[in-house]
Every structure is written in structure tokens, then in C-alpha cells.
Design a protein around this motif. Structure first.
Motif, PDB file in Angstrom:
ATOM      1  N   GLY A   1       0.819  -1.211   0.000  1.00 25.25           N
ATOM      2  CA  GLY A   1       0.000   0.000   0.000  1.00 25.25           C
ATOM      3  C   GLY A   1       0.848   1.254   0.000  1.00 25.25           C
ATOM      4  N   THR A   2       0.192   2.397   0.077  1.00 24.20           N
ATOM      5  CA  THR A   2       0.880   3.687   0.119  1.00 24.20           C
ATOM      6  C   THR A   2       0.262   4.574   1.199  1.00 24.20           C
ATOM      7  OG1 THR A   2      -0.598   4.678  -1.538  1.00 24.20           O
ATOM      8  CG2 THR A   2       1.438   3.635  -2.351  1.00 24.20           C
ATOM      9  N   ILE A   3       1.055   5.516   1.696  1.00 23.37           N
ATOM     10  CA  ILE A   3       0.550   6.516   2.630  1.00 23.37           C
ATOM     11  C   ILE A   3       1.073   7.879   2.206  1.00 23.37           C
ATOM     12  CG2 ILE A   3       2.446   6.008   4.257  1.00 23.37           C
ATOM     13  CD1 ILE A   3       0.520   6.959   6.496  1.00 23.37           C
ATOM     14  N   THR A   4       0.195   8.852   2.131  1.00 26.78           N
ATOM     15  CA  THR A   4       0.558  10.217   1.737  1.00 26.78           C
ATOM     16  C   THR A   4      -0.052  11.197   2.733  1.00 26.78           C
ATOM     17  OG1 THR A   4      -1.378  10.364   0.275  1.00 26.78           O
ATOM     18  CG2 THR A   4       0.711   9.658  -0.727  1.00 26.78           C
ATOM     19  N   HIS A   5       0.414  12.430   2.687  1.00 25.61           N
ATOM     20  CA  HIS A   5      -0.165  13.459   3.542  1.00 25.61           C
ATOM     21  C   HIS A   5      -0.313  14.761   2.781  1.00 25.61           C
ATOM     22  CE1 HIS A   5       3.734  15.500   4.051  1.00 25.61           C
ATOM     23  NE2 HIS A   5       4.261  14.291   4.199  1.00 25.61           N
ATOM     24  N   LYS A   6      -1.273  15.571   3.192  1.00 27.78           N
ATOM     25  CA  LYS A   6      -1.486  16.885   2.604  1.00 27.78           C
ATOM     26  C   LYS A   6      -2.106  17.797   3.662  1.00 27.78           C
ATOM     27  CE  LYS A   6      -6.081  15.798   0.731  1.00 27.78           C
ATOM     28  NZ  LYS A   6      -6.928  15.734  -0.487  1.00 27.78           N
ATOM     29  N   PRO A   7      -2.048  19.114   3.465  1.00 22.67           N
ATOM     30  CA  PRO A   7      -2.632  20.032   4.453  1.00 22.67           C
ATOM     31  C   PRO A   7      -4.151  19.880   4.527  1.00 22.67           C
ATOM     32  CG  PRO A   7      -1.093  21.176   3.003  1.00 22.67           C
ATOM     33  CD  PRO A   7      -1.321  19.829   2.402  1.00 22.67           C
ATOM     34  N   ASN A   8      -4.672  20.030   5.728  1.00 23.49           N
ATOM     35  CA  ASN A   8      -6.123  20.061   5.929  1.00 23.49           C
ATOM     36  C   ASN A   8      -6.599  21.506   5.829  1.00 23.49           C
ATOM     37  OD1 ASN A   8      -8.692  19.189   6.480  1.00 23.49           O
ATOM     38  ND2 ASN A   8      -8.363  18.818   8.663  1.00 23.49           N
ATOM     39  N   THR A   9      -7.891  21.720   5.635  1.00 22.99           N
ATOM     40  CA  THR A   9      -8.438  23.067   5.543  1.00 22.99           C
ATOM     41  C   THR A   9      -9.398  23.293   6.706  1.00 22.99           C
ATOM     42  OG1 THR A   9      -8.323  22.966   3.125  1.00 22.99           O
ATOM     43  CG2 THR A   9      -9.709  24.669   4.061  1.00 22.99           C
ATOM     44  N   PRO A  10      -9.268  24.364   7.481  1.00 20.14           N
ATOM     45  CA  PRO A  10      -8.318  25.476   7.322  1.00 20.14           C
ATOM     46  C   PRO A  10      -6.942  25.208   7.927  1.00 20.14           C
ATOM     47  CG  PRO A  10      -9.801  25.930   9.138  1.00 20.14           C
ATOM     48  CD  PRO A  10     -10.252  24.615   8.556  1.00 20.14           C
ATOM     49  N   LYS A  11      -6.837  24.187   8.788  1.00 26.04           N
ATOM     50  CA  LYS A  11      -5.522  23.879   9.352  1.00 26.04           C
ATOM     51  C   LYS A  11      -5.471  22.404   9.717  1.00 26.04           C
ATOM     52  CE  LYS A  11      -6.763  25.156  14.104  1.00 26.04           C
ATOM     53  NZ  LYS A  11      -6.365  25.916  15.304  1.00 26.04           N
ATOM     54  N   GLY A  12      -4.247  21.914   9.895  1.00 30.28           N
ATOM     55  CA  GLY A  12      -4.077  20.515  10.240  1.00 30.28           C
ATOM     56  C   GLY A  12      -3.507  19.709   9.090  1.00 30.28           C
ATOM     57  N   THR A  13      -3.624  18.392   9.200  1.00 31.68           N
ATOM     58  CA  THR A  13      -3.043  17.473   8.218  1.00 31.68           C
ATOM     59  C   THR A  13      -4.022  16.343   7.913  1.00 31.68           C
ATOM     60  OG1 THR A  13      -0.836  17.924   9.131  1.00 31.68           O
ATOM     61  CG2 THR A  13      -1.045  15.995   7.702  1.00 31.68           C
ATOM     62  N   ILE A  14      -3.995  15.885   6.666  1.00 26.76           N
ATOM     63  CA  ILE A  14      -4.776  14.705   6.267  1.00 26.76           C
ATOM     64  C   ILE A  14      -3.799  13.632   5.809  1.00 26.76           C
ATOM     65  CG2 ILE A  14      -6.532  13.762   4.727  1.00 26.76           C
ATOM     66  CD1 ILE A  14      -7.625  16.606   4.395  1.00 26.76           C
ATOM     67  N   PHE A  15      -3.817  12.483   6.474  1.00 28.69           N
ATOM     68  CA  PHE A  15      -3.049  11.326   6.036  1.00 28.69           C
ATOM     69  C   PHE A  15      -3.997  10.386   5.290  1.00 28.69           C
ATOM     70  CE2 PHE A  15      -0.151  12.814   9.299  1.00 28.69           C
ATOM     71  CZ  PHE A  15       1.096  12.500   8.769  1.00 28.69           C
ATOM     72  N   THR A  16      -3.575   9.952   4.114  1.00 29.61           N
ATOM     73  CA  THR A  16      -4.395   9.047   3.306  1.00 29.61           C
ATOM     74  C   THR A  16      -3.642   7.747   3.073  1.00 29.61           C
ATOM     75  OG1 THR A  16      -5.478  10.918   2.206  1.00 29.61           O
ATOM     76  CG2 THR A  16      -5.672   8.763   1.151  1.00 29.61           C
ATOM     77  N   ILE A  17      -4.269   6.648   3.458  1.00 27.14           N
ATOM     78  CA  ILE A  17      -3.681   5.314   3.307  1.00 27.14           C
ATOM     79  C   ILE A  17      -4.449   4.556   2.234  1.00 27.14           C
ATOM     80  CG2 ILE A  17      -3.114   3.148   4.459  1.00 27.14           C
ATOM     81  CD1 ILE A  17      -3.330   4.815   7.140  1.00 27.14           C
ATOM     82  N   ASP A  18      -3.737   3.982   1.290  1.00 29.11           N
ATOM     83  CA  ASP A  18      -4.357   3.161   0.246  1.00 29.11           C
ATOM     84  C   ASP A  18      -3.870   1.719   0.375  1.00 29.11           C
ATOM     85  OD1 ASP A  18      -6.177   4.531  -1.463  1.00 29.11           O
ATOM     86  OD2 ASP A  18      -4.518   5.793  -2.123  1.00 29.11           O
ATOM     87  N   PHE A  19      -4.807   0.814   0.651  1.00 27.68           N
ATOM     88  CA  PHE A  19      -4.498  -0.614   0.676  1.00 27.68           C
ATOM     89  C   PHE A  19      -5.089  -1.262  -0.570  1.00 27.68           C
ATOM     90  CE2 PHE A  19      -4.312  -0.097   5.408  1.00 27.68           C
ATOM     91  CZ  PHE A  19      -3.022  -0.582   5.580  1.00 27.68           C
TER      92      PHE A  19
END
Length: 362
Positions: free
Chosen positions: A341-359
């Protein structure tokens, strides 16, 4: 413009413009592309028959450049800018409508404008290719570093396992023989620290994908709910709400139950740590045709751009000393990689982080 001399002057202006635009593009600094586009706009203005009244407007992607007196109501010629055969913007050259009409433009000017638009499109294509190559290079370097770290940590983990087992075993034997309470307490401290060290070794082995896997089909929804139940005290301590969303009631995934639990536990615990009191965490699980996507979002400060490529490296942490080993996300990365799988991250709106995991659905 009837005389041969006037026509010749116009051709010279057009050719000069094309030459200047080509020179600007050849010497363009891709980090300061707007400066090059501004120079191209000025070149176009000088190439028109009535150059003192001509105004230019360029719009493409993140760029919007115009000469000082440009007005959208002007009579104008327009040519699209295409990037990889897709229209991404346009260039307009106009005259004040009070003084000029559409017939005041020359056929050659439309051809010139099309040529410049094509050249600008090629410039933007090269920038995208360059940016992509740089991103791929950074990713390869990052992957290489993680691979080397994985090899090192696997070796360290194997070397530490035996002495830690000996320390723990002999401490237990000594404890059984001791009657002095203070000595027993001291031995218990030794045993506790040995157990703690063994857990770190176990995390290192997870990161290096050295732990054996037991793959079987499992129900993701119930796994998520179980982890949230385990973390209920931590959530209540900061009064954090978890907003869960499942694309359907029975999402199946082939994975190692213990390792998937560890991934979810680490990721949600990480989100709790960085979320403010009374904050909210988003947890979305989507079943797609070829993969299961799990997104975990928080409302913390987000990841500093300088640390974006470091977050999955072992022993890297932004937590204060003593609050984190820096192995949580590296363990998660190792487990997910071992599941292909893969794991990525990007900024959340309006603040914070979103981690996305793909299995992948194996």
C-alpha cells in the motif's frame, strides 16, 4: 499601411518579437517564471502596428499578467495557450475601442500571437516536466534513504533482541531469589526498562518489515471501531470528537489484523496528540474498485514544509524529548509498504493534516 517599406517594417517588428520571445524562453528561470512572462508581454506590445495604444493580457494557470492600461472592453485578438494539448489560458492584445475597430488588426498579427502562445505553452510544459522530474528525484532519494534505514534498523533489532532477552531473564531470576524490598523494586525497574526497550526493537522490526504476517480477510469497519474503543480515554481527556464515515457497512480487506490495528492506533493517536482540546478528527473509509482508502484528518498545526519528506523516517519526531520515540509513523510506513500500500499526507483546511492510506484489494 500600403507601402512596401511599411510592410517591411512590420515584418521586422514581428521577427524581432519572435526572436526576443525565444531568447527569453531559452534563458528563463523556472523558479521565477513570472518575470519571463512579463518580458514576453512587453515584447508583444512593441510588435503591434499601433504599439503606443496596444495593451496585452496573459492568463494561464497561476499567472495573470497585463500591461498597465489594459481594459477587458478593448477590441482585441486572442490566442489560446495549450499545455500538453489542453487549453490552460490565453493571450489577448487589444486597442481602445474608442479609437480602433477589429479591422485595424493585421492578419500577420494574429499569426504572431498564435506563435507566441505556442511558445508560452511549450515553456509551461517544460516547467511541468522539470517540476515532475524534481519531484520524482526527491521521492527516489527519500525511498533510498528509507531502504538504507530499513536495512540498518533490521540489523540493529536482531542484534539487540538477544541481550535484551538475557537482561530480562536474569533480572526475573534474581527477583525470585531476593527478599530485600528495595532490591526487588530496583530489579522491577530493570525489567520495566528492558520490556520498554524490547517494544522499541519490535517497532524497529515492524519498520524494517521483519515481523511475520498472518494475512487473512478482515472487516475494516469493526477494526476501526475497536481501535476507537481502545483510544476512548485519550479522546475523552482532550474532549476530541471523531467523525467517522464508511462508504458501506461491510468493507473487507486482506491484511494482518495486528498490523492493521497498529497502523490505525498509531495514526489516530498521532491525530489526537496534535489536535487541540475540543477539536475534531475525521476518519473516512472508502471502498473503491481496486483499493481501500482510509483518510485520517486532524486540526493541528500541520506539517512544516521543511519536514514533509522526513515524517516517515525512524527517530524523526517534532514531539518534545521524552514524549515520542519517532518510530510511530515509520512503523506505519513499513507495515503499509509490506501490504503493498501507500501513505501520503497533505494540508487540511483550514488547518491541520490529512493522512491518506491506500491498501490494494489483494
Amino acid at each position: 499601411m500600403n507601402s512596401t517599406e511599411d510592410k517591411l517594417k512590420e515584418r521586422i517588428k514581428e521577427l524581432t518579437c519572435l526572436y526576443d520571445v525565444t531568447s527569453i524562453i531559452v534563458n528563463a528561470d523556472y523558479q521565477q517564471l513570472e518575470t519571463s512572462l512579463q518580458a514576453i508581454v512587453q515584447c508583444l506590445k512593441k510588435a503591434w502596428l499601433y504599439k503606443d495604444d496596444a495593451e496585452v493580457y496573459l492568463s494561464c494557470s497561476a499567472y495573470e499578467i497585463k500591461t498597465k492600461a489594459y481594459d477587458p472592453s478593448m477590441v482585441s485578438l486572442k490566442s489560446d495557450i495549450k499545455v500538453f494539448n489542453k487549453i490552460e489560458g490565453y493571450i489577448k492584445v487589444g486597442y481602445p475601442k474608442e479609437k480602433y475597430s477589429q479591422s485595424d488588426f493585421l492578419e500577420e498579427e494574429q499569426i504572431l500571437l498564435a506563435s507566441v502562445s505556442l511558445a508560452v505553452g511549450n515553456l509551461l510544459e517544460r516547467k511541468q516536466i522539470r517540476d515532475s522530474e524534481a519531484a520524482v528525484k526527491r521521492q527516489m532519494e527519500h525511498t533510498d534513504r528509507l531502504y538504507i534505514l530499513g536495512e540498518i534498523t533490521a540489523g540493529i533489532a536482531h542484534e539487540l533482541n538477544t541481550p535484551l532477552a538475557n537482561i530480562l531473564g536474569f533480572a526475573e531470576l534474581l527477583k525470585e531469589r531476593m527478599v530485600d524490598k528495595q532490591t526487588i523494586k530496583d530489579l522491577e525497574k530493570i525489567m520495566d526498562n528492558a520490556i520498554f526497550s524490547r517494544e522499541i526493537v519490535k517497532k524497529l522490526m515492524f519498520f524494517a518489515c521483519e515481523m511475520p504476517q498472518e494475512m487473512h480477510s478482515l472487516q475494516v469497519n469493526s477494526n476501526v471501531e475497536s481501535v476507537l474503543e481502545l483510544l476512548k480515554p485519550s479522546l475523552q481527556e482532550k474532549n476530541i470528537k471523531v467523525n467517522t464515515s464508511f462508504s458501506n457497512d461491510d468493507i473487507q480487506l486482506r491484511a494482518d489484523t495486528v498490523q492493521l490495528t497498529q497502523v490505525l492506533f498509531n495514526m489516530i493517536m498521532n491525530a489526537i496528540y496534535y489536535s487541540p482540546v475540543n477539536g475534531a478528527i475525521g476518519l473516512d473509509v472508502k471502498e473503491k474498485k481496486k483499493n481501500i482508502e482510509i483518510s485520517i484528518s486532524d486540526q493541528g498545526k500541520g506539517i512544516d514544509p521543511e519536514n514533509e519528506t522526513k515524517v516517515f523516517e525512524p527517530f524523526f519526531t517534532t514531539k518534545p524529548h521524552g514524549e515520542g520515540s519517532g518510530l510511530g509513523l515509520s512503523v506505519v510506513h513499513g507495515i503499509i509498504t509490506s501490504h503493498k500500500g501507500t501513505i501520503t499526507h497533505k494540508p487540511n483546511t483550514p488547518k491541520g493534516t490529512i493522512f491518506t492510506i491506500d491498501f490494494p484489494k489483494l
